[in-house]
Design an enzyme around this catalytic site. Structure first.
Site: not given
Ligand code: 0WD
Length: 258
Positions: A158, A165
């Site tokens: 991580y 975080k």
């Molecule tokens: O296991 C998990 N998936 C966990 C996720 C466990 C605990 C927490 N999280 C958190 C993540 O760290 C994040 O903060 O949940 C949040 C959402 O994550 P997610 O649903 O796992 O991931 P995803 O569906 O990929 O959404 C995150 C999105 C980005 O997707 P990508 O994969 O393209 O990076 O964050 C957005 C983007 O849509 N993102 C941004 N939005 C605005 N400006 C930017 C940016 N510069 N960069 C990424």
């Protein structure tokens, strides 16, 4: 009792139908909220098209680009919210980013640029979006962000995202203290590992999920809907006395000592 009728809710971080933000948007819609959705713009407009189609059934009244590294875009986003909604009640911050090369191997190999970018996108963005929302949360409000256990304990691979975080969780506390007198609550949800686009970049995520299935009291990891339900609770009056907290939605994994 969970009623978000008449509430304007901005949801960031929907990339596809596996995104945690998608689970949250669905539950907020279910509870009656009026949604605004942002997408991360890219040169070819891929996200825009995909996210637009996905969220259509939820009838968002706003659909706008938001790259949190683009100050002008954030200003435009909140100007549109002010002009079209007048006020905002709920802000969901559900985004993070670190380079794939930083999410495996030795933590100390992280570059200055990689470190800065991860902290900027994943932690500073909460401060920036909250500051922009503050003057528009005229009837109080609820801000919810997404964090992970890797911000308080060392989780293999991580790496720099754990540092981001940790900063994010401290942001929650400082923002809660600042915004509390305005009736604005700020909380984080620490979700168990879920397979998404972002988590697939973290080395060994599948092993982590299997480990949770073995160790966690509920013997499984959580779903986007379960995280969405917790977010809806934190955005509703049912949680009116709760601010500055990190709520673990992780099947109880974090209480175990193994
Ligand atoms: O296991 C998990 N998936 C966990 C996720 C466990 C605990 C927490 N999280 C958190 C993540 O760290 C994040 O903060 O949940 C949040 C959402 O994550 P997610 O649903 O796992 O991931 P995803 O569906 O990929 O959404 C995150 C999105 C980005 O997707 P990508 O994969 O393209 O990076 O964050 C957005 C983007 O849509 N993102 C941004 N939005 C605005 N400006 C930017 C940016 N510069 N960069 C990424």
């Amino acid at each position: 009792m969970l009623n978000l009728n008449g509430k304007n809710a901005l949801v960031t971080g929907i990339a596809n139908n596996r995104s945690i933000a998608w689970g949250i948007a669905q539950q907020l819609h279910e509870a009656g909220a009026n949604l605004g959705v942002t997408y991360l713009p890219d040169d070819k407009g891929r996200f825009e098209k995909k996210v637009k189609e996905l969220v259509e059934p939820l009838n968002p009244s706003l659909f706008l680009p938001c790259d949190v590294q683009n100050d002008a875009q954030i200003e435009e986003l909140f100007t549109t919210i002010r002009d079209q909604w007048g006020r905002i009640d709920i802000l969901i911050h559900c985004l993070a980013f670190a380079g794939k090369e930083e999410l495996s191997g030795d933590f100390s190999n992280v570059s200055r640029a990689g470190f800065t970018r991860a902290l900027d996108i994943s932690a500073y963005s909460l401060v920036q979006l909250s500051a922009a929302a503050k003057p528009l949360m005229t009837q109080g409000g609820s801000i919810v962000t997404l964090t992970y256990l890797g911000g308080v304990r060392v989780i293999p691979n991580y790496n720099v995202m754990g540092i981001a975080k940790a900063a994010l969780e401290m942001n929650v506390r400082y923002l809660a203290a600042e915004l509390g007198p305005s009736g604005i609550r700020v909380n984080g949800i620490s979700a168990g590992p879920i397979r998404t686009l972002a988590s697939s970049a973290v080395g060994g995520i599948l092993e982590m999920i299997h480990h949770v299935e073995e160790i966690a009291p509920l013997k499984r990891t959580v779903t986007q809907t379960e995280v969405g339900n917790a977010a809806a609770f934190l955005c509703s009056d049912l949680s009116s006395g709760i601010t500055g907290q990190i709520l673990y939605v992780d099947s109880g994994y974090c209480i175990m000592g193994m």
